[in-house]
Design a protein around this motif. Structure first.
Motif, PDB file in Angstrom:
ATOM      1  N   GLN A 151     -17.916  52.063 -28.372  1.00  0.00           N
ATOM      2  CA  GLN A 151     -17.283  51.693 -27.108  1.00  0.00           C
ATOM      3  C   GLN A 151     -18.288  51.851 -25.971  1.00  0.00           C
ATOM      4  OE1 GLN A 151     -13.525  53.572 -26.292  1.00  0.00           O
ATOM      5  NE2 GLN A 151     -13.661  53.131 -24.108  1.00  0.00           N
ATOM      6  N   THR A 152     -18.507  50.730 -25.267  1.00  0.00           N
ATOM      7  CA  THR A 152     -19.336  50.741 -24.071  1.00  0.00           C
ATOM      8  C   THR A 152     -18.398  50.602 -22.870  1.00  0.00           C
ATOM      9  OG1 THR A 152     -19.625  48.338 -24.046  1.00  0.00           O
ATOM     10  CG2 THR A 152     -21.225  49.623 -25.337  1.00  0.00           C
ATOM     11  N   GLU A 153     -18.940  50.432 -21.684  1.00  0.00           N
ATOM     12  CA  GLU A 153     -18.089  50.229 -20.499  1.00  0.00           C
ATOM     13  C   GLU A 153     -17.274  48.943 -20.606  1.00  0.00           C
ATOM     14  OE1 GLU A 153     -19.643  50.359 -16.501  1.00  0.00           O
ATOM     15  OE2 GLU A 153     -20.780  52.170 -16.973  1.00  0.00           O
ATOM     16  N   GLN A 154     -17.877  47.900 -21.214  1.00  0.00           N
ATOM     17  CA  GLN A 154     -17.237  46.595 -21.245  1.00  0.00           C
ATOM     18  C   GLN A 154     -16.540  46.266 -22.564  1.00  0.00           C
ATOM     19  OE1 GLN A 154     -20.604  46.970 -21.107  1.00  0.00           O
ATOM     20  NE2 GLN A 154     -21.259  46.469 -19.046  1.00  0.00           N
ATOM     21  N   ASN A 170     -31.528  51.656 -26.785  1.00  0.00           N
ATOM     22  CA  ASN A 170     -31.539  50.461 -27.629  1.00  0.00           C
ATOM     23  C   ASN A 170     -30.490  50.557 -28.736  1.00  0.00           C
ATOM     24  OD1 ASN A 170     -32.764  52.443 -29.131  1.00  0.00           O
ATOM     25  ND2 ASN A 170     -34.399  51.146 -29.905  1.00  0.00           N
ATOM     26  N   ALA A 171     -29.335  51.119 -28.411  1.00  0.00           N
ATOM     27  CA  ALA A 171     -28.255  51.278 -29.388  1.00  0.00           C
ATOM     28  C   ALA A 171     -27.803  49.914 -29.890  1.00  0.00           C
ATOM     29  CB  ALA A 171     -27.085  52.024 -28.763  1.00  0.00           C
ATOM     30  N   GLU A 172     -27.688  49.805 -31.206  1.00  0.00           N
ATOM     31  CA  GLU A 172     -27.321  48.516 -31.796  1.00  0.00           C
ATOM     32  C   GLU A 172     -26.319  48.719 -32.929  1.00  0.00           C
ATOM     33  OE1 GLU A 172     -29.474  44.735 -34.052  1.00  0.00           O
ATOM     34  OE2 GLU A 172     -30.653  46.497 -33.548  1.00  0.00           O
ATOM     35  N   VAL A 173     -25.208  48.015 -32.850  1.00  0.00           N
ATOM     36  CA  VAL A 173     -24.242  47.983 -33.943  1.00  0.00           C
ATOM     37  C   VAL A 173     -24.725  46.918 -34.916  1.00  0.00           C
ATOM     38  CG1 VAL A 173     -21.865  47.510 -34.599  1.00  0.00           C
ATOM     39  CG2 VAL A 173     -22.339  48.760 -32.494  1.00  0.00           C
ATOM     40  N   LEU A 174     -24.825  47.265 -36.191  1.00  0.00           N
ATOM     41  CA  LEU A 174     -25.316  46.345 -37.213  1.00  0.00           C
ATOM     42  C   LEU A 174     -24.142  45.621 -37.871  1.00  0.00           C
ATOM     43  CD1 LEU A 174     -27.869  48.832 -38.829  1.00  0.00           C
ATOM     44  CD2 LEU A 174     -28.292  47.191 -36.984  1.00  0.00           C
ATOM     45  N   GLU A 175     -24.395  44.425 -38.348  1.00  0.00           N
ATOM     46  CA  GLU A 175     -23.374  43.617 -39.030  1.00  0.00           C
ATOM     47  C   GLU A 175     -22.055  43.634 -38.258  1.00  0.00           C
ATOM     48  OE1 GLU A 175     -22.939  44.409 -43.239  1.00  0.00           O
ATOM     49  OE2 GLU A 175     -25.053  44.951 -43.400  1.00  0.00           O
ATOM     50  N   VAL A 176     -22.076  43.141 -37.034  1.00  0.00           N
ATOM     51  CA  VAL A 176     -20.900  43.154 -36.167  1.00  0.00           C
ATOM     52  C   VAL A 176     -19.756  42.394 -36.834  1.00  0.00           C
ATOM     53  CG1 VAL A 176     -20.002  42.396 -33.925  1.00  0.00           C
ATOM     54  CG2 VAL A 176     -22.301  43.370 -34.089  1.00  0.00           C
ATOM     55  N   THR A 177     -18.582  43.025 -36.882  1.00  0.00           N
ATOM     56  CA  THR A 177     -17.396  42.404 -37.482  1.00  0.00           C
ATOM     57  C   THR A 177     -16.344  42.038 -36.442  1.00  0.00           C
ATOM     58  OG1 THR A 177     -16.428  44.584 -37.907  1.00  0.00           O
ATOM     59  CG2 THR A 177     -17.717  43.588 -39.678  1.00  0.00           C
ATOM     60  N   GLY A 178     -16.506  42.556 -35.217  1.00  0.00           N
ATOM     61  CA  GLY A 178     -15.567  42.217 -34.157  1.00  0.00           C
ATOM     62  C   GLY A 178     -15.931  42.858 -32.845  1.00  0.00           C
ATOM     63  N   ILE A 179     -15.513  42.191 -31.756  1.00  0.00           N
ATOM     64  CA  ILE A 179     -15.751  42.714 -30.418  1.00  0.00           C
ATOM     65  C   ILE A 179     -14.464  42.553 -29.612  1.00  0.00           C
ATOM     66  CG2 ILE A 179     -17.064  42.457 -28.266  1.00  0.00           C
ATOM     67  CD1 ILE A 179     -19.357  41.315 -29.886  1.00  0.00           C
ATOM     68  N   ILE A 180     -14.071  43.618 -28.959  1.00  0.00           N
ATOM     69  CA  ILE A 180     -12.921  43.571 -28.067  1.00  0.00           C
ATOM     70  C   ILE A 180     -13.460  43.855 -26.656  1.00  0.00           C
ATOM     71  CG2 ILE A 180     -10.751  44.662 -27.414  1.00  0.00           C
ATOM     72  CD1 ILE A 180     -10.403  45.426 -30.384  1.00  0.00           C
ATOM     73  N   THR A 181     -13.206  42.922 -25.743  1.00  0.00           N
ATOM     74  CA  THR A 181     -13.668  43.101 -24.366  1.00  0.00           C
ATOM     75  C   THR A 181     -12.591  43.861 -23.593  1.00  0.00           C
ATOM     76  OG1 THR A 181     -14.921  41.052 -24.484  1.00  0.00           O
ATOM     77  CG2 THR A 181     -14.444  41.916 -22.277  1.00  0.00           C
TER      78      THR A 181
END
Length: 184
Positions: A151-154, A170-181
């Motif tokens: 969870q980020t600010e956005q 440089n935090a990176e989520v690998l193999e992204v499966t979904g994003i909720i804004t």
């Protein structure tokens, strides 16, 4: 005849002494292990506060109510069965917190393996949740291949892995499966 008996006794005593001399070896390590099973810890410590420093600066601080010392193993480690809290400090002394129900510190590799309900709260209030997270103390690097939510600010980003330096720049989520804004 007395002379002959003395000769035999002298030979027997000499053989016995030589046998004893050659049968002795450096068994100090074996003596140390008497009563200690290889599968048992050599010590248990309560209210632990371990600090990892680099050039006099505290880089990480691991706190736990109990840990088991397995430094008697070929690959030594410390086990934190009652949970652990890891504070990671960047060069500006900003603190990020990692909490887990279980952790292992491998002393040879300086790797911390945190498991079960791992939650990171970064210095800027980003939150990562996963079941396992590794912290490489030498490289000051965090990573996992387990499912995560970040969870980020956005956004809340879901994926199968995470990779970041300890600053989280440089935090990176690998193999992204979904994003909720998230809405403001």
């Amino acid at each position: 005849m007395k002379e002959k008996n003395s000769y035999y006794i002298l030979n027997i005593v000499t053989i016995f002494i030589v046998t004893m001399f050659f049968s002795c070896n450096d068994s100090f390590k074996q003596v140390q292990k008497i009563g200690i099973s290889e599968n048992e810890p050599i010590g248990i410590e309560y209210n632990t506060n371990l600090k990892y420093t680099d050039s006099g600066r505290v880089v990480a601080n691991l706190i736990s109510s109990k840990y088991l010392d397995y430094s008697n193993r070929n690959f030594p480690f410390y086990e934190f069965t009652d949970g652990a809290t890891l504070y990671i400090y960047d060069k500006e002394n900003r603190k990020s917190t990692v909490v887990a129900e279980y952790a292992i510190v491998y002393t040879v590799t300086d790797l911390i393996d945190m498991q079960n309900n791992v939650v990171i709260t970064t210095h800027d209030n980003q939150i990562l949740k996963t079941d396992q997270l590794f912290y490489d103390q030498k490289r000051e690097w965090l990573y996992t291949n387990k499912p995560v939510s970040f969870q980020t600010e956005q956004d809340v980003i879901y994926g199968n892995g995470f990779d970041s330096n300890s600053k989280f720049t440089n935090a990176e989520v690998l193999e992204v499966t979904g994003i909720i804004t998230l809405e403001d």
